[in-house]
Every structure is written in C-alpha cells, then in structure tokens.
Design an enzyme around this catalytic site. Sequence first.
Site, PDB file in Angstrom:
ATOM      1  N   CYS A 147      88.098  42.246 117.382  1.00 47.34           N
ATOM      2  CA  CYS A 147      87.204  42.639 118.471  1.00 47.34           C
ATOM      3  C   CYS A 147      87.983  43.093 119.697  1.00 47.34           C
ATOM      4  O   CYS A 147      88.227  42.319 120.619  1.00 47.34           O
ATOM      5  CB  CYS A 147      86.249  41.513 118.862  1.00 47.34           C
ATOM      6  SG  CYS A 147      85.008  42.058 120.065  1.00 47.34           S
TER       7      CYS A 147
ATOM      8  N   CYS B 205      80.775  47.446 118.738  1.00 46.71           N
ATOM      9  CA  CYS B 205      81.243  46.452 119.702  1.00 46.71           C
ATOM     10  C   CYS B 205      80.189  46.303 120.792  1.00 46.71           C
ATOM     11  O   CYS B 205      80.071  47.171 121.658  1.00 46.71           O
ATOM     12  CB  CYS B 205      82.572  46.892 120.315  1.00 46.71           C
ATOM     13  SG  CYS B 205      83.181  45.785 121.630  1.00 46.71           S
TER      14      CYS B 205
END
Length: 485
Positions: A235, A429
Amino acid sequence: MNEELKNSLEILDRELKKQGLSRRDALRLAGLSSAAFLMNPSEVEAATVANASEAKGKIVIVGGGLSGISTAARLTNSLSNPDITIIEPNPISVSYQPGQTLVASGIWKKEDIVYNTKDFLPKGVKLINDKVVDFDPDNNKVITKGGETISYDFLVIAAGLALNYGAIKGLEGVGYSSEENLEVSKKIGQNGTHSIYYANGAVNTWKGMQELISEAKSGKKLKALFTHPNTSIKCGGAPKKIMYLTNARLIEAGVRDNVDMWFYPNGGTMFGVKEYHDAIVKQFEARNMKWEYKNNLVEIDVNTKKATFEKSWEEKGAWDADLEEYTIVKKSEKIERDYDFIHITPPMKAPDEIGNSAVGSQKGWVPVNKETLQHVKYPNIFSLGDIAAVPMGKTGGSARKQYKVLVDNLIALMEGKELTSKYAGYTVCPLITDIGKVMLAEFNWTKKPTPSFPLDPTQERYIWWLLKVYLLKPMTMYGMLAGKA
C-alpha cells in the site's frame, strides 16, 4: 460473522441515507458489481460457483493471509473434489490490514481488524500451523520449520512480505514479525517513534498522536516526520494516509499551527500516476504539509529523537564528446533531523526463506508472469499478493483481482488447457486525505487513472470515506475470503 456483517451494513445504510443514497445506488455508483452479494447478507451463504471442475491434484498454499485464504476459498468453490492444504504459522494471520490507519487515528479499535485464521478456513481445507523454510521445486516438495516434508502437484505462494525494520541503523533486533518481537516495544511505539505496519504498532501510534496533541496544547513548537523507504512497500499510499490523519486530528484539537509536518519520501514523486501526484501536491499545499523528495531514513536514535536521512540527487558532470552529452553524477549526503513525532514506514522485502530460495529471484520477490501469475521457471507454481514480483500489485485491491485470475489459470493448467485469464495490473488505493474524505485512486499498468465510475478520481469525496470505513471491510472479510467478491 453474520452479526458483524449485519451491523456494518446497518451503519452503512444509516450514513448513506443522510446523503440521500440507498446501498444499491452507492454500489452502482462505485461500480462494485463484485460486491453485489451485500445486497442481501443471506446470499453470502447461498452463493455457489456453477460448473465445478472435475480436475484433480494436491494443491499446497504457502500463506494463510488474505491472498492465501481467498485463493483456497475460490478453489474450493470451483473444484468438485478439492485437495487443498494451507501452511501458515500465525493463528491470527487473517487480518484487515487496510484498517490499521484507522486504528492509528482513533477511528477503529484493534479488535476491529484482527481475526483468527481458523474462523475463515474454507470447509475441507487442511491447515498446517507451521512455516515453510525450504523449497524443492524440482521435486515438488516444501519443508517446514518443524521438519515436515510436504509434497504437492501444484503450489501457490501467498506468504506476504517481511517488515525489515532492522535495515535501519538503530532498529537492529526489531524482527520481521513485529507483533511478537520482544525488541519492538523497546524501540518503536513509545517516545514519539511509531509505525502502523502491525496491529500493536497502530494502537501505539494513536497513543503517540494523542501525546503529540497534548504537547502541542502546551504551546510548544513541534516537528512531526513521516517516511517512505527505498523499497517496494505494501500500500504505497499508507505513509501519506497516516500523515493526513495526523493533520486532521491536530486541526480537530486546534493545535495544527504548533506542529511542523514533513514528508520524506525516497522517490521523486508523491504518486506513480501523474494525475494523482498532482492532486496530492495540491492537497499538501492546501494543508501546509511540507515535503522533500529523495530522502531515505537510514538511521535513528529513538532515545535522543534524531533521525538520519540519506538525501540523494544528480548533478551534471563532464562532457562526453562521443555521446555529445554531459555525464550524470549521482550525489548523496546524510542529514540528521530532530523530531518530536516520527512515523516510520519500514523497508520491506520477501522473507529470506522464500526470496533466497529456488523459487525466489535476485530481487527477492517470487518471479511470475505478471498477467497469468504463473512462475517463470516452474509451471506448476503460482504466486500472488505482496510476495509476487508484479508491478504495482501490493494492495488488497490488487489481490482481489489477482486471486480470481490465479484460480482460473491454475484450474486450466490442471485440465491441460491454455492459461487465458489475464491480470491487467488493476490497483486501487483508497487514499484517506481527511477524516470524512477519501480520494479513490484506481489505475493499472498504463499508469493512468482507471476509475470504475463516472466521477473525477482526483477529487476527495465523502462517499469514498463511507466505502472505506463501512463497506470495504465486510466486502473483504465476508466476500473475498469466501472466494466470492
């Protein structure tokens, strides 16, 4: 499970109603057709996969986290007589890692993100509570730490990555499994030094954020630093998310002007996709959050609160008459910076027992064809998730696309057919930019925005906050881990 899902959906419906939206409208707006089963929770139990394959073979999955369990579940749904074994040493391997930023900002609690692996184990799947320490792909075998040799016909490597805190001088001894490492509490999680990359670290980050606010209320002028290392990480937006949330809490407490906030990324941009980079720069400028590119944290003294960064840049060198251009000289220097609060995003790598094995690669990650997810050397081995050498693929959103492709191709291989399913590099994201605001960054290998809905993807929106806080977790925990979302 059903009670938690019901409660999450009730909260979501209540919040959506305030915005004049139904759950169906919100899902349609988000383009989340894969989450359609959430329209009726009973469908979670009722959903089945038609036309189950009669293919047979012993499948071993290394790793019982999100990618491993989801793959096992979809294989179980797709094979008429599955023979699947998961090897996983951690009894709480299944967790909702995207929620760690929410725990670190006081929005969720630790118990909201931690789950027992056994509670999500698909019916009929065998679980071995051990760790694979050796791979023998030429003989289709793996060896566990406990000394057990396990053979397979097909192998799926979904072991995740290792948090390499020890690569930073001053954090030696902080091992990869920070949750149970005795050294971690001596160096991270107190005295202004924090990291959200494990559950207890997220809990301690919230405590540290409150301590920062308390100090700022006394009138002190303070400095908060946020780092991004020189390795691939899970991430890529997380280091910025925690900075945005710290900023939000400081504003909420009325002390933002007393804290100087700095982001030190190793790279030269805020985001690999230009449109999102430009949006983030504008957001940072509007919030008076400062940044300096090409800075990598290499050393820290947690007692004196001093962090040393290696700052790199390029200069024009001598003229090359043959090439008719100037040479480029790489330069660097170490800069020591004081801090009152620092969030460390650790360097990350493949676990040594995988990266340095026959199934690993020079760079450590498991080398696979980025579209089929099949190992480049061993055709009966596949890999997905954080451990796979796939561009821009270390997010839960990426894994949600990957595991379906992997299962389709694994079954095709078992049936002697061509591998036709392709992963297109989709990554999502949900970049939290404030409490109540999210920019939903979707993209693929084209490095261009690929939104699933007709809205400007660079805009921060409350609807995506609802998606992040109320919908993505049940969709992941009870949809993806069931092999259905």
